[in-house]
Design a protein around this motif. Structure first.
Motif, PDB file in Angstrom:
ATOM      1  N   VAL A 193       0.880  -1.170   0.000  1.00  0.00           N
ATOM      2  CA  VAL A 193       0.000   0.000   0.000  1.00  0.00           C
ATOM      3  C   VAL A 193       0.913   1.213   0.000  1.00  0.00           C
ATOM      4  O   VAL A 193       1.619   1.462   0.976  1.00  0.00           O
ATOM      5  N   ARG A 194       0.916   1.962  -1.102  1.00  0.00           N
ATOM      6  CA  ARG A 194       1.835   3.091  -1.253  1.00  0.00           C
ATOM      7  C   ARG A 194       1.198   4.382  -0.757  1.00  0.00           C
ATOM      8  O   ARG A 194       0.118   4.767  -1.215  1.00  0.00           O
ATOM      9  N   GLY A 195       1.862   5.038   0.168  1.00  0.00           N
ATOM     10  CA  GLY A 195       1.387   6.340   0.613  1.00  0.00           C
ATOM     11  C   GLY A 195       0.410   6.262   1.767  1.00  0.00           C
ATOM     12  O   GLY A 195      -0.008   5.181   2.191  1.00  0.00           O
ATOM     13  N   ALA A 196       0.048   7.446   2.280  1.00  0.00           N
ATOM     14  CA  ALA A 196      -0.847   7.542   3.444  1.00  0.00           C
ATOM     15  C   ALA A 196      -2.294   7.472   2.975  1.00  0.00           C
ATOM     16  O   ALA A 196      -3.025   8.460   2.963  1.00  0.00           O
ATOM     17  N   MET A 197      -2.716   6.278   2.584  1.00  0.00           N
ATOM     18  CA  MET A 197      -4.071   6.072   2.095  1.00  0.00           C
ATOM     19  C   MET A 197      -5.061   6.099   3.255  1.00  0.00           C
ATOM     20  O   MET A 197      -4.696   5.849   4.399  1.00  0.00           O
ATOM     21  N   PRO A 198      -6.332   6.412   2.969  1.00  0.00           N
ATOM     22  CA  PRO A 198      -7.333   6.446   4.048  1.00  0.00           C
ATOM     23  C   PRO A 198      -7.610   5.051   4.608  1.00  0.00           C
ATOM     24  O   PRO A 198      -7.304   4.029   3.980  1.00  0.00           O
ATOM     25  N   PHE A 199      -8.209   5.030   5.781  1.00  0.00           N
ATOM     26  CA  PHE A 199      -8.532   3.769   6.458  1.00  0.00           C
ATOM     27  C   PHE A 199      -9.336   2.835   5.553  1.00  0.00           C
ATOM     28  O   PHE A 199      -9.124   1.612   5.553  1.00  0.00           O
ATOM     29  N   ALA A 200     -10.270   3.407   4.768  1.00  0.00           N
ATOM     30  CA  ALA A 200     -11.124   2.584   3.910  1.00  0.00           C
ATOM     31  C   ALA A 200     -10.300   1.729   2.950  1.00  0.00           C
ATOM     32  O   ALA A 200     -10.667   0.589   2.640  1.00  0.00           O
ATOM     33  N   SER A 201      -9.176   2.272   2.477  1.00  0.00           N
ATOM     34  CA  SER A 201      -8.323   1.516   1.557  1.00  0.00           C
ATOM     35  C   SER A 201      -7.719   0.304   2.245  1.00  0.00           C
ATOM     36  O   SER A 201      -7.668  -0.800   1.693  1.00  0.00           O
ATOM     37  N   PHE A 202      -7.246   0.514   3.477  1.00  0.00           N
ATOM     38  CA  PHE A 202      -6.669  -0.600   4.232  1.00  0.00           C
ATOM     39  C   PHE A 202      -7.743  -1.622   4.602  1.00  0.00           C
ATOM     40  O   PHE A 202      -7.492  -2.831   4.585  1.00  0.00           O
ATOM     41  N   LYS A 203      -8.911  -1.135   4.952  1.00  0.00           N
ATOM     42  CA  LYS A 203      -9.988  -2.035   5.375  1.00  0.00           C
ATOM     43  C   LYS A 203     -10.328  -3.038   4.273  1.00  0.00           C
ATOM     44  O   LYS A 203     -10.541  -4.231   4.537  1.00  0.00           O
ATOM     45  N   THR A 204     -10.366  -2.555   3.038  1.00  0.00           N
ATOM     46  CA  THR A 204     -10.660  -3.437   1.912  1.00  0.00           C
ATOM     47  C   THR A 204      -9.670  -4.598   1.854  1.00  0.00           C
ATOM     48  O   THR A 204     -10.041  -5.769   1.675  1.00  0.00           O
ATOM     49  N   ILE A 205      -8.385  -4.262   2.020  1.00  0.00           N
ATOM     50  CA  ILE A 205      -7.336  -5.284   1.934  1.00  0.00           C
ATOM     51  C   ILE A 205      -7.365  -6.193   3.156  1.00  0.00           C
ATOM     52  O   ILE A 205      -7.283  -7.428   3.049  1.00  0.00           O
ATOM     53  N   ILE A 206      -7.485  -5.603   4.341  1.00  0.00           N
ATOM     54  CA  ILE A 206      -7.460  -6.392   5.578  1.00  0.00           C
ATOM     55  C   ILE A 206      -8.614  -7.397   5.612  1.00  0.00           C
ATOM     56  O   ILE A 206      -8.424  -8.579   5.952  1.00  0.00           O
ATOM     57  N   ASP A 207      -9.800  -6.938   5.230  1.00  0.00           N
ATOM     58  CA  ASP A 207     -10.954  -7.858   5.243  1.00  0.00           C
ATOM     59  C   ASP A 207     -10.743  -9.025   4.281  1.00  0.00           C
ATOM     60  O   ASP A 207     -11.097 -10.178   4.595  1.00  0.00           O
ATOM     61  N   ALA A 208     -10.166  -8.723   3.112  1.00  0.00           N
ATOM     62  CA  ALA A 208      -9.897  -9.803   2.148  1.00  0.00           C
ATOM     63  C   ALA A 208      -8.839 -10.755   2.690  1.00  0.00           C
ATOM     64  O   ALA A 208      -8.945 -11.993   2.535  1.00  0.00           O
ATOM     65  N   GLU A 209      -7.814 -10.209   3.354  1.00  0.00           N
ATOM     66  CA  GLU A 209      -6.748 -11.047   3.904  1.00  0.00           C
ATOM     67  C   GLU A 209      -7.245 -11.912   5.058  1.00  0.00           C
ATOM     68  O   GLU A 209      -6.805 -13.055   5.237  1.00  0.00           O
ATOM     69  N   LEU A 210      -8.142 -11.382   5.870  1.00  0.00           N
ATOM     70  CA  LEU A 210      -8.695 -12.176   6.970  1.00  0.00           C
ATOM     71  C   LEU A 210      -9.381 -13.435   6.459  1.00  0.00           C
ATOM     72  O   LEU A 210      -9.255 -14.524   7.051  1.00  0.00           O
ATOM     73  N   LYS A 211     -10.106 -13.307   5.358  1.00  0.00           N
ATOM     74  CA  LYS A 211     -10.773 -14.481   4.774  1.00  0.00           C
ATOM     75  C   LYS A 211      -9.748 -15.521   4.326  1.00  0.00           C
ATOM     76  O   LYS A 211      -9.927 -16.729   4.534  1.00  0.00           O
ATOM     77  N   LYS A 212      -8.656 -15.045   3.730  1.00  0.00           N
ATOM     78  CA  LYS A 212      -7.624 -15.976   3.250  1.00  0.00           C
ATOM     79  C   LYS A 212      -6.917 -16.669   4.411  1.00  0.00           C
ATOM     80  O   LYS A 212      -6.637 -17.879   4.360  1.00  0.00           O
TER      81      LYS A 212
END
Length: 672
Positions: free
Chosen positions: A436-455
């Motif tokens: 994740v490049r740069g200081a992206m908003p929380f929503a950007s991280f949430k998308t990735i984290i939720d997908a990773e939790l499933k995996k």
């Protein structure tokens, strides 16, 4: 996101040669204790603190600011000319007065003259009359005496007060009153004000020191730095035979005559279209064990690793997002901080070492948090020591650890590791190896984290222990594409025209049924938004009722006063004073603080301050700003300013001509 640059030394060397200063290689101009210049052999002219280097590498250009009819004090043959652009009702202008006095009466006294330019800001209702009073007094040889009285009595600048000061100075009352009404003097003041704005000095106080701009009531050291630069370059001209009284004009003769925003400007229309960033790929990266600079759940399903820099403003924003992640995923995320102090941040490496020294006493994150709270430019050893005392460190051990070369080696090793995997700028994050490049908003991280939790949950169901599940996913999927064309995890930008949603408390101008509707997402502490505001004013004048304009708030998190400024403007709208506050905020965007914002509000004629203050803190106003920010996220709007013209996106403060072409095309399409 900030990126380190290469070739800096070559750039400085080239600038020195281009400036005709190459002859000083091997020598350095030094000011002796007597104030005379001496040449010391064996010292390099391109030392980091050399005035020559500062003069050549200064990002601000030299401006051609001619004295004209300005009131001047100081020797005619002074080597340094300070243009002061000021407003007698501005408290910051009064605050800087002692600094200017120190310059003109101290060690530089014989070398400095000061020229006063007027810039009475529209929201200071007595400022224009005060400027006229100073000029009227000047017509009787008492400009500077009146100048001092006005600043000493800033809260008493009504006409009767001005006449009282004239009487105290022994002025001819009839002539003073007549000159106060002189249209010629008023034109002089307005001409100086217009020139200031043209040169990008619309706020007060502003200064030009031998043509180099300095904004705001800066500390004495900032002025002395530019004075030293000015003296050095003036003495070079003097050595060439230029008479002292002609040096200022010689130094500024090729200067800029209007605001210059950046070096190496280019016409975006002439550039080839920038290709989309190639798809990012996951790498095999997770934390192998708990680290002194780690926190959160352990073992964890999500390993969040960041490469960061304590002097990077975007990293401050990134740290805030990390806190939000930790609060939302307390049982699932382990966070580890890694160092990447960028080369052009001179204090970043020492700050990293301070954090590691604190980490040896179990206080890495208390130091981390305080370092990121430090105002820009405030990182130094005194600050590190102050934080260490505040968080309860053993000071003897802290200082010993700060000097331990092993910590510098550790910081360098982490930086090298980041470079190796492509984390060159800051901040750079990896979520189970997903970049994740740069200081992206929380929503950007949430998308990735939720997908990773499933995996990871699926991996655990296979029988993999929790302690090894994140690493197993990262290893299995390393090398796979995880997005591209934009920051990883960023909300996708809508296809086609963007429909921005209205809000009942929206502010704007123009009829609702106008053929063209423009939405702007803006931030009152953003310099590009200030430029965008001036373009919007041009649009309003050029198109009138053919265009509807709607202002949306998008205060960026790394602009610490932007959120408050947004609420200040929205609260002023409750009394029909949005645009007055809007203009005042942008005129002072570099100087915004809670105190400054209050002062601006008090200066707006007809604004009930107590009611404004109450509205500013109200739930309705806070909700409105939050709704605009949410709308920006929904539409994929990142950064400021961003515009939508009948749904067509324009990013950045582009020239009026760019907007004109879009608006004309939209009007033609609508038959307008």
């Amino acid at each position: 996101m900030q990126q380190d640059s290469s070739g800096f030394g070559l750039k400085i060397f080239s600038l020195l040669v281009a400036a005709g200063l190459g002859v000083f290689v091997g020598t350095q101009l030094n000011r002796g204790s007597s104030g005379a210049d001496t040449v010391a052999a064996g010292k390099s002219a391109d030392a980091c603190d050399s005035p020559l280097v500062k003069a050549c590498s200064n990002d601000e250009p030299v401006y051609k600011v001619e004295l004209g009819e300005a009131r001047v004090k100081g020797p005619k043959d002074a080597l340094v000319t300070i243009i002061e652009i000021s407003d007698f009702e501005c408290p910051f202008c009064s605050k800087v007065g002692p600094t200017i006095k120190d310059l003109t009466t101290g060690k530089y006294g014989k070398d400095i003259r000061v020229a006063f330019f007027h810039n009475p800001l529209s929201f200071h209702k007595n400022a224009m009359n005060a400027a006229l009073a100073a000029e009227a007094a000047g017509n009787q040889g008492k400009f500077w005496e009146m100048h001092d009285k006005l600043f000493a009595n800033q809260k008493a600048l009504k006409l009767p007060d001005l006449e009282k000061y004239a009487e105290e100075l022994g002025l001819d009352k009839a002539k003073f009153q007549a000159d106060m009404k002189d249209e010629g003097l008023k034109k002089k003041i307005k001409d100086q004000q217009a020139l200031a704005r043209k040169l990008g000095a619309g706020g007060t106080p502003s200064f030009f020191i031998n043509g180099r701009k300095l904004s705001g009531a800066q500390p004495l050291a900032k002025f002395e730095e530019l004075v030293e630069v000015g003296l050095t370059l003036a003495k070079i001209q003097q050595a060439k035979g230029v008479a002292p009284e002609n040096i200022y004009n010689e130094l500024i003769k090729n200067g800029a005559t209007q605001r210059v925003r950046a070096k190496n400007k280019f016409d975006p229309k002439a550039q080839p279209k920038r290709p989309s960033r190639p798809a990012e790929k996951r790498i095999n990266l997770t934390a192998s064990a708990k680290a002194p600079r780690g926190k959160g759940a352990w073992p964890a399903k999500i390993h969040l690793i960041e490469w960061s820099d304590f002097e990077c403003p975007y990293c401050t924003r990134g740290a805030q997002v990390v806190e939000e992640i930790m609060k939302n995923y307390p049982k699932d995320v382990y966070f580890e901080y890694r160092h990447n102090p960028l080369g052009f941040h001179k204090n970043a490496e020492a700050a990293a070492i301070a954090a590691e020294a604190a980490g040896r006493q179990g206080k890495f994150f208390p130091m981390h948090d305080e370092l990121f709270k430090t105002p820009r430019g405030g990182l130094n050893q005194a600050r590190y020591d102050a934080i260490a005392k505040k968080i309860g460190l053993d000071m003897g051990r802290f200082k010993k650890d700060m000097a331990d070369p092993a910590l510098k080696t550790l910081v360098k090793a982490q930086q090298a590791e980041g470079m190796k995997i492509g984390a060159r700028g800051t901040p750079n994050f990896y979520v189970n190896g997903v970049p994740v490049r740069g200081a992206m908003p929380f929503a950007s991280f949430k998308t990735i984290i939720d997908a990773e939790l499933k995996k990871v949950d699926a991996e655990i169901k296979k029988g993999t222990p929790l302690a090894k599940a994140a690493a197993a996913v990262a290893k299995a999927e390393a090398g796979k594409s995880v997005g591209g064309g934009g920051p990883a995890g960023a909300p996708p930008k809508p296809k086609g025209p963007v429909k921005v949603k209205n809000h009942p408390m929206d502010v704007g101008f123009g009829p609702k049924n106008a053929a063209v509707t423009i939405y702007e997402f803006s931030d009152f502490e953003c310099p590009f938004c200030e430029k965008g505001a001036r373009v919007v004013e041009q649009i309003k004048k050029a198109y009138g009722n053919k265009v509807r304009f709607v202002f949306k708030h998008l205060p960026l998190s790394f602009h610490k006063n932007a959120e408050l400024a947004a609420r200040a403007a929205q609260a002023a709208n409750n009394q029909g004073k949005f645009w007055e506050m809007h203009d005042a905020l942008f005129a002072n965007y570099r100087q915004l603080s809670p105190e400054k914002i209050d002062e601006l509000a008090k200066g707006i004629k007809g604004l009930n301050f107590a009611q404004w203050e109450k509205d500013r803190e109200s739930k309705a106003v806070k909700d409105k700003v939050a709704a605009d920010k949410a709308e920006a996220t929904r539409t994929g709007t990142r950064g400021t300013p961003n515009f939508y013209i009948n749904g067509e996106h324009i990013a950045g403060a582009l020239p009026f001509e760019t907007f004109k072409a879009k608006i004309d095309a939209a009007l033609k399409k609508k038959g307008g």
